[in-house]
Design a protein around this motif. Structure first.
Motif, PDB file in Angstrom:
ATOM      1  N   ASP A   1     -22.172  -6.613   8.222  1.00 42.20           N
ATOM      2  CA  ASP A   1     -21.852  -5.186   8.322  1.00 42.20           C
ATOM      3  C   ASP A   1     -22.275  -4.628   9.684  1.00 42.20           C
ATOM      4  OD1 ASP A   1     -21.154  -2.557   7.647  1.00 42.20           O
ATOM      5  OD2 ASP A   1     -23.105  -2.167   6.733  1.00 42.20           O
ATOM      6  N   ARG A   2     -23.409  -5.060  10.173  1.00 44.32           N
ATOM      7  CA  ARG A   2     -23.931  -4.510  11.422  1.00 44.32           C
ATOM      8  C   ARG A   2     -23.363  -5.183  12.666  1.00 44.32           C
ATOM      9  NH1 ARG A   2     -30.156  -4.997  11.182  1.00 44.32           N
ATOM     10  NH2 ARG A   2     -29.742  -6.576   9.584  1.00 44.32           N
TER      11      ARG A   2
ATOM     12  N   ASP B   1     -27.449 -10.195  16.770  1.00 42.89           N
ATOM     13  CA  ASP B   1     -28.523 -10.099  17.754  1.00 42.89           C
ATOM     14  C   ASP B   1     -29.590 -11.142  17.397  1.00 42.89           C
ATOM     15  OD1 ASP B   1     -30.710  -9.461  19.322  1.00 42.89           O
ATOM     16  OD2 ASP B   1     -30.610  -7.308  18.941  1.00 42.89           O
ATOM     17  N   LEU B   2     -29.720 -12.176  18.230  1.00 40.27           N
ATOM     18  CA  LEU B   2     -30.672 -13.241  17.935  1.00 40.27           C
ATOM     19  C   LEU B   2     -32.107 -12.738  17.928  1.00 40.27           C
ATOM     20  CD1 LEU B   2     -29.203 -16.280  19.913  1.00 40.27           C
ATOM     21  CD2 LEU B   2     -29.043 -15.794  17.466  1.00 40.27           C
ATOM     22  N   ASP B   3     -32.417 -11.778  18.767  1.00 37.16           N
ATOM     23  CA  ASP B   3     -33.777 -11.234  18.777  1.00 37.16           C
ATOM     24  C   ASP B   3     -34.101 -10.544  17.454  1.00 37.16           C
ATOM     25  OD1 ASP B   3     -34.271 -12.147  21.351  1.00 37.16           O
ATOM     26  OD2 ASP B   3     -33.500 -10.310  22.278  1.00 37.16           O
ATOM     27  N   GLU B   4     -33.100  -9.888  16.876  1.00 34.25           N
ATOM     28  CA  GLU B   4     -33.297  -9.259  15.565  1.00 34.25           C
ATOM     29  C   GLU B   4     -33.548 -10.321  14.493  1.00 34.25           C
ATOM     30  OE1 GLU B   4     -32.419  -6.248  12.311  1.00 34.25           O
ATOM     31  OE2 GLU B   4     -32.685  -5.883  14.445  1.00 34.25           O
ATOM     32  N   VAL B   5     -32.759 -11.403  14.524  1.00 31.82           N
ATOM     33  CA  VAL B   5     -32.938 -12.479  13.548  1.00 31.82           C
ATOM     34  C   VAL B   5     -34.314 -13.111  13.702  1.00 31.82           C
ATOM     35  CG1 VAL B   5     -32.095 -14.744  12.813  1.00 31.82           C
ATOM     36  CG2 VAL B   5     -30.461 -12.934  13.372  1.00 31.82           C
ATOM     37  N   ALA B   6     -34.769 -13.277  14.927  1.00 34.26           N
ATOM     38  CA  ALA B   6     -36.063 -13.921  15.180  1.00 34.26           C
ATOM     39  C   ALA B   6     -37.210 -13.159  14.532  1.00 34.26           C
ATOM     40  CB  ALA B   6     -36.294 -14.060  16.678  1.00 34.26           C
TER      41      ALA B   6
ATOM     42  N   CYS C   1     -27.678 -15.725   7.304  1.00 34.74           N
ATOM     43  CA  CYS C   1     -26.576 -16.191   8.142  1.00 34.74           C
ATOM     44  C   CYS C   1     -25.696 -15.017   8.550  1.00 34.74           C
ATOM     45  CB  CYS C   1     -25.769 -17.281   7.450  1.00 34.74           C
ATOM     46  SG  CYS C   1     -24.546 -16.742   6.259  1.00 34.74           S
ATOM     47  N   ASP C   2     -24.781 -15.276   9.480  1.00 34.09           N
ATOM     48  CA  ASP C   2     -23.933 -14.219  10.030  1.00 34.09           C
ATOM     49  C   ASP C   2     -23.100 -13.509   8.974  1.00 34.09           C
ATOM     50  OD1 ASP C   2     -24.748 -14.545  12.670  1.00 34.09           O
ATOM     51  OD2 ASP C   2     -23.174 -15.993  13.135  1.00 34.09           O
ATOM     52  N   ILE C   3     -22.784 -14.192   7.858  1.00 33.48           N
ATOM     53  CA  ILE C   3     -21.993 -13.552   6.799  1.00 33.48           C
ATOM     54  C   ILE C   3     -22.849 -13.300   5.553  1.00 33.48           C
ATOM     55  CG2 ILE C   3     -19.785 -14.407   7.669  1.00 33.48           C
ATOM     56  CD1 ILE C   3     -19.843 -16.540   5.445  1.00 33.48           C
ATOM     57  N   ASP C   4     -24.170 -13.239   5.741  1.00 34.71           N
ATOM     58  CA  ASP C   4     -25.119 -12.857   4.694  1.00 34.71           C
ATOM     59  C   ASP C   4     -25.336 -13.973   3.666  1.00 34.71           C
ATOM     60  OD1 ASP C   4     -25.615 -10.115   5.693  1.00 34.71           O
ATOM     61  OD2 ASP C   4     -23.509  -9.823   5.192  1.00 34.71           O
ATOM     62  N   PHE C   5     -26.278 -13.709   2.776  1.00 37.23           N
ATOM     63  CA  PHE C   5     -26.698 -14.718   1.797  1.00 37.23           C
ATOM     64  C   PHE C   5     -25.536 -15.183   0.920  1.00 37.23           C
ATOM     65  CE2 PHE C   5     -27.820 -15.698  -2.568  1.00 37.23           C
ATOM     66  CZ  PHE C   5     -28.811 -16.659  -2.427  1.00 37.23           C
TER      67      PHE C   5
END
Length: 304
Positions: A27-28, A34-39, A118-122
């Motif tokens: 959605d976002r 954003d890899l920093d957000e995932v980290a 993941c990029d498309i969520d759980f």
């Protein structure tokens, strides 16, 4: 496990409307995460594996999309079985040939996947697949066979691939050509136990698994990366889809004795029975890994 009461939003994928978690990664970010957000997600060990893999915008059957699709925290289980080549060939397109470990014996597998971030969520996923010879190979070399048995690089043809979310089904079926459908599908994998349950169309059991998890070995990120090439037919053309797994914690048990696989009634069960497996030879579990899934590309397939 995500809450069943989570709010959702509708998005368009190539003319198909699907729902995704409101405020989730898709959605976002629409795949440009954003890899920093995932980290900063406590479930994710790190994102160094993904930084050297730039995303590319491509056209696909589901419209413009970014590739690869990144999976930041996954766990997987694979049951590998011997089956007669005659039964395997009856389920393969004529252009593909089974990977034989001995004359008349090939490899089939049942797999379960849990994608926590993941990029498309759980979502969760399961598969019945066949190990095949690489499409461009003639005679398979010994090194290729050893690599396949170690799951370092495996080529496969998938018979069934149910998933738990709409976006995973549409992307996988329409965009990648995989035999995907949505069903109730639970997968739980930790260092102690591995369990899974795939529901059939009537809410009963298609396949179910319960087994102690093999002892795990931790690996530094990037030190053990396996590859899987899957062949699908999209329209009238053959395509190959590459997935690369960064294994962070994994274990293997040969000839597992406490593995309880229940084969019920449903599409996965029918596919597995049609392969007539004769013996389970290996059980592999990755309790922590990461995955880069590339979009399919056209490929040439040898005639027999």
């Amino acid at each position: 496990m995500p809450s069943t009461r989570q709010e959702t939003v509708k998005v368009d994928l190539g003319g198909r409307t699907v729902t995704v978690p409101k405020g989730g990664l898709y959605d976002r970010y629409r795949m440009d995460t954003d890899l920093d957000e995932v980290a900063r997600d406590p479930r994710v060990s790190g994102v160094d594996f993904f930084r050297p893999l730039p995303k590319t915008r491509v056209e696909s059957p589901i419209g413009a999309t970014l590739t690869p699709n990144f999976y930041y925290r996954i766990s997987t289980a694979r049951i590998t079985m011997l089956a007669r080549s005659r039964a395997i060939r009856s389920r393969l397109p004529w252009e593909l040939a089974p990977l034989e470990v001995a004359p008349g014996l090939g490899l089939v597998s049942v797999m379960f996947f849990r994608y926590d971030v993941c990029d498309i969520d759980f979502y969760t996923e399961a598969a019945v697949g066949i190990a095949v010879k690489p499409a461009r190979h003639g005679k398979l070399g010994f090194v290729d066979l050893v690599a396949a048995l170690k799951n370092e690089h495996l080529d496969s043809y998938v018979l069934s691939l149910p998933v738990s979310t709409e976006i995973a089904q549409v992307r996988g079926h329409d965009g990648y050509g995989f035999p995907k459908w949505v069903t109730a599908l639970d997968v739980d994998i930790d260092a102690r136990r591995t369990t899974a349950h795939v529901a059939n169309d009537h809410g009963g059991t298609d396949l179910a698994l319960s087994v102690p998890t093999p002892g795990q070995t931790a690996y530094p990120s990037g030190s053990r990366v396996s590859a899987l090439t899957s062949y699908t037919s999209i329209g009238d053309a053959w395509h190959s889809t590459l997935s690369q797994t960064n294994i962070l914690s994994a274990g293997t048990e040969l000839v597992p004795r406490k593995l309880a696989l229940r084969v019920g009634e449903g599409r996965m069960a029918d596919d597995l029975r049609s392969l007539r497996p004769v013996r389970t030879i290996q059980f592999d579990v990755v309790t922590e890994g990461q995955l880069a899934l590339h979009v399919p590309v056209p490929t040439s397939v040898r005639g027999r």
